[in-house]
Design an enzyme around this catalytic site. Structure first.
Site, short mmCIF file in Angstrom:
data_model
loop_
_atom_site.label_atom_id
_atom_site.label_comp_id
_atom_site.label_asym_id
_atom_site.label_seq_id
_atom_site.Cartn_x
_atom_site.Cartn_y
_atom_site.Cartn_z
CE1 TYR A 69 3.85 9.57 10.56
CE2 TYR A 69 5.71 9.66 12.08
CZ TYR A 69 5.18 9.28 10.87
OH TYR A 69 5.94 8.59 9.96
CB THR B 205 -0.95 0.03 1.22
OG1 THR B 205 -0.18 0.14 2.42
CG2 THR B 205 -1.82 -1.22 1.27
N GLY B 206 0.44 2.29 -0.67
CA GLY B 206 1.29 3.47 -0.81
C GLY B 206 2.55 3.14 -1.60
N GLY B 207 2.36 2.37 -2.68
CA GLY B 207 3.51 1.93 -3.48
C GLY B 207 3.85 2.86 -4.62
CB SER C 178 5.01 8.19 -3.19
OG SER C 178 5.82 9.27 -2.74
N GLY C 179 7.96 7.25 -2.60
CA GLY C 179 8.87 7.07 -1.48
C GLY C 179 9.27 5.63 -1.18
CB ILE C 180 9.35 3.85 2.08
CG1 ILE C 180 10.35 4.79 2.78
CG2 ILE C 180 9.52 2.42 2.58
CD1 ILE C 180 10.05 5.07 4.25
N GLY C 181 7.47 2.99 -0.36
CA GLY C 181 6.67 1.96 -1.01
C GLY C 181 7.12 1.73 -2.44
P1 NAP Z 1 5.47 9.35 0.79
O1 NAP Z 1 6.49 9.35 -0.29
O2 NAP Z 1 4.66 10.56 1.05
O3 NAP Z 1 4.53 8.10 0.56
C1 NAP Z 1 3.35 7.90 1.28
C2 NAP Z 1 2.54 6.88 0.52
O4 NAP Z 1 1.33 6.61 1.25
C3 NAP Z 1 2.12 7.40 -0.86
O5 NAP Z 1 2.26 6.36 -1.79
C4 NAP Z 1 0.66 7.78 -0.66
O6 NAP Z 1 -0.09 7.62 -1.85
C5 NAP Z 1 0.24 6.74 0.36
N1 NAP Z 1 -0.95 7.17 1.07
C6 NAP Z 1 -1.09 8.18 1.96
N2 NAP Z 1 -2.36 8.29 2.35
C7 NAP Z 1 -3.05 7.32 1.68
C8 NAP Z 1 -4.39 6.93 1.65
N3 NAP Z 1 -5.34 7.54 2.39
N4 NAP Z 1 -4.73 5.90 0.84
C9 NAP Z 1 -3.80 5.27 0.09
N5 NAP Z 1 -2.52 5.61 0.07
C10 NAP Z 1 -2.15 6.62 0.86
O7 NAP Z 1 6.19 9.03 2.19
P2 NAP Z 1 7.09 7.79 2.69
O8 NAP Z 1 8.13 8.42 3.51
O9 NAP Z 1 7.46 6.87 1.60
O10 NAP Z 1 6.05 7.10 3.67
C11 NAP Z 1 5.79 5.72 3.68
C12 NAP Z 1 5.64 5.25 5.11
O11 NAP Z 1 6.89 5.43 5.79
C13 NAP Z 1 4.61 6.00 5.93
O12 NAP Z 1 3.86 5.08 6.71
C14 NAP Z 1 5.45 6.89 6.84
O13 NAP Z 1 4.81 7.20 8.05
C15 NAP Z 1 6.66 5.99 7.05
N6 NAP Z 1 7.85 6.72 7.52
C16 NAP Z 1 8.51 7.59 6.71
C17 NAP Z 1 9.64 8.26 7.18
C18 NAP Z 1 10.40 9.24 6.33
O14 NAP Z 1 11.22 10.02 6.87
N7 NAP Z 1 10.23 9.24 5.02
C19 NAP Z 1 10.08 8.04 8.49
C20 NAP Z 1 9.38 7.16 9.29
C21 NAP Z 1 8.26 6.48 8.80
P3 NAP Z 1 -0.75 8.93 -2.57
O15 NAP Z 1 0.42 9.84 -2.84
O16 NAP Z 1 -1.38 8.38 -3.78
O17 NAP Z 1 -1.69 9.48 -1.55
#
Ligand code: NAP
Length: 257
Positions: free
Chosen positions: A149, A11-13, A15-18
Site C-alpha cells: 500500500y 473513479t470509486g465514486g 463510496s467514501g471519499i469518492g
Molecule cells: P472506500 O469507501 O472503500 O472506497 C473505495 C472506492 O474505490 C470504492 O468506490 C470502490 O468501489 C472503488 N474501487 C476499489 N477497487 C476498485 C476497482 N478494482 N475498480 C473500480 N473501483 C474500485 O474507501 P475510501 O477511503 O473512500 O478510499 C478512496 C481512496 O482514498 C483510496 O485510493 C484510498 O487508498 C484513499 N485513502 C483513504 C484513506 C482513509 O482512511 N479512508 C486514507 C488514505 C487514502 P467498489 O466498492 O464498487 O469496489
C-alpha cells in the site's frame, strides 16, 4: 458555484471519499460521472444525487472497461475538465507472509490503474483540465505491514510529478491529495464490528496531532480546491489532509505528557 459548466469523472465514486467528492462537485454545479464495481452502491448514489450523476460500472483493473466508461462520459457530457483517480484498496502485506498475488493486487488497483485511468481520459481532457490522484499518508509513514500500500501511494506521488511534466504543455494540472485516516468503508475489513471500529479509531487518533480521524468530506473539499480554477497555478503538488500526521507527528496525543 465553483465548478459551473465543468465535467468531472471520479473513479470509486460510489463510496467514501469518492462519493463525498461527487456530492460536493454536484453542489458546486459540475456534471459528474462516477465509476465503481458495486452496482448496488452505484444505484444508491444515483438515487441520492439525482439524474445529473452518471454512474458506470467499471473495474479500474480492466483497462478496456475504463476506456469504455470514459468514452460514455464524453458521449453524455462532452469533454472532461476534472479527473479524480480515487479508486483504491487497502490491505496488509506483512513481509514474511505475503503471497505475490496479494502484493500485486494492491499495486494494480492503486498505482497501475491510476496511470491507465489518466491515459484513458487523455483524449477527452480539455486544455486547463485538472487531474487529482488519491495518495495516502502511508507513502511516508513507514507503517508496519503496509509495504504494498505504501509503495503504491509513493508511486502515485512520483507518477503525478511525471504526468504533470508531460501534460503541462496542454495546460493540464496534475496534483495529489493524500488523506490520513478518515472515516470511510475502507476500514470495514479491518474493523468489521462497531466495537472493533471504536478500538481502531481510538488507536489511530492517538497518532494524529489533531486527535481525531478525518471525514471524507474534508478530503473532498481539498479535491474541490485542486479541481477548481482557484488552484490554477498549482501543479505537481501533494496536499496532505491528515490532521498533522505527516507534518507534525510529534504533536500527536501519544507524545503528550
Ligand atoms: P472506500 O469507501 O472503500 O472506497 C473505495 C472506492 O474505490 C470504492 O468506490 C470502490 O468501489 C472503488 N474501487 C476499489 N477497487 C476498485 C476497482 N478494482 N475498480 C473500480 N473501483 C474500485 O474507501 P475510501 O477511503 O473512500 O478510499 C478512496 C481512496 O482514498 C483510496 O485510493 C484510498 O487508498 C484513499 N485513502 C483513504 C484513506 C482513509 O482512511 N479512508 C486514507 C488514505 C487514502 P467498489 O466498492 O464498487 O469496489
Amino acid at each position: 458555484m465553483r465548478l459551473k459548466n465543468k465535467v468531472a469523472l471520479i473513479t470509486g465514486g460510489n463510496s467514501g471519499i469518492g462519493l463525498a467528492t461527487a456530492r460536493l462537485f454536484l453542489a458546486e454545479g459540475a456534471r459528474v460521472a462516477i465509476t465503481g464495481r458495486n452496482q448496488e452502491t452505484l444505484d444508491a448514489a444515483v438515487k441520492e444525487l439525482g439524474p445529473n450523476l452518471l454512474a458506470l460500472q467499471a473495474d479500474v483493473k480492466d483497462i478496456a472497461a475504463t476506456e469504455r466508461a470514459v468514452a460514455q462520459v464524453a458521449e453524455r457530457f462532452g469533454s472532461l475538465d476534472i479527473l479524480f483517480a480515487n479508486a483504491g484498496i487497502g490491505g496488509q502485506t506483512p513481509v514474511g507472509g505475503t503471497p505475490l498475488a496479494a502484493f500485486e493486487e494492491v499495486l494494480r488497483v492503486n498505482l497501475t490503474a491510476s496511470f491507465f485511468t489518466v491515459q484513458a481520459a487523455l483524449p477527452y481532457l480539455n486544455k486547463g483540465a485538472s487531474v487529482v490522484l488519491n495518495g495516502s499518508v502511508h507513502s511516508v509513514l513507514g507503517a508496519p505491514r503496509y509495504a504494498a500500500y505504501a509503495a503504491s501511494k509513493a508511486g502515485v506521488r512520483s507518477m503525478a510529478r511525471v504526468l504533470a511534466s508531460e501534460l503541462s504543455p496542454r495546460g493540464i494540472r496534475v496534483n495529489v491529495v493524500s488523506p490520513g485516516a478518515a472515516h470511510t468503508p475502507i476500514w470495514s475489513a479491518q474493523a468489521p464490528t462497531p466495537d472493533a471500529y471504536a478500538v481502531l479509531e481510538k488507536r489511530l487518533s492517538q497518532g494524529i496531532p489533531l486527535g481525531r480521524m478525518g471525514e471524507a468530506d474534508e478530503v473532498a473539499k481539498t479535491v474541490l480546491f485542486l479541481a477548481s480554477d482557484d488552484a490554477s497555478n498549482i501543479q505537481a503538488a501533494e496536499f496532505f489532509v491528515d490532521g498533522g500526521t505527516t507534518g507534525a507527528p510529534m504533536g500527536a496525543p501519544i507524545y503528550r505528557t
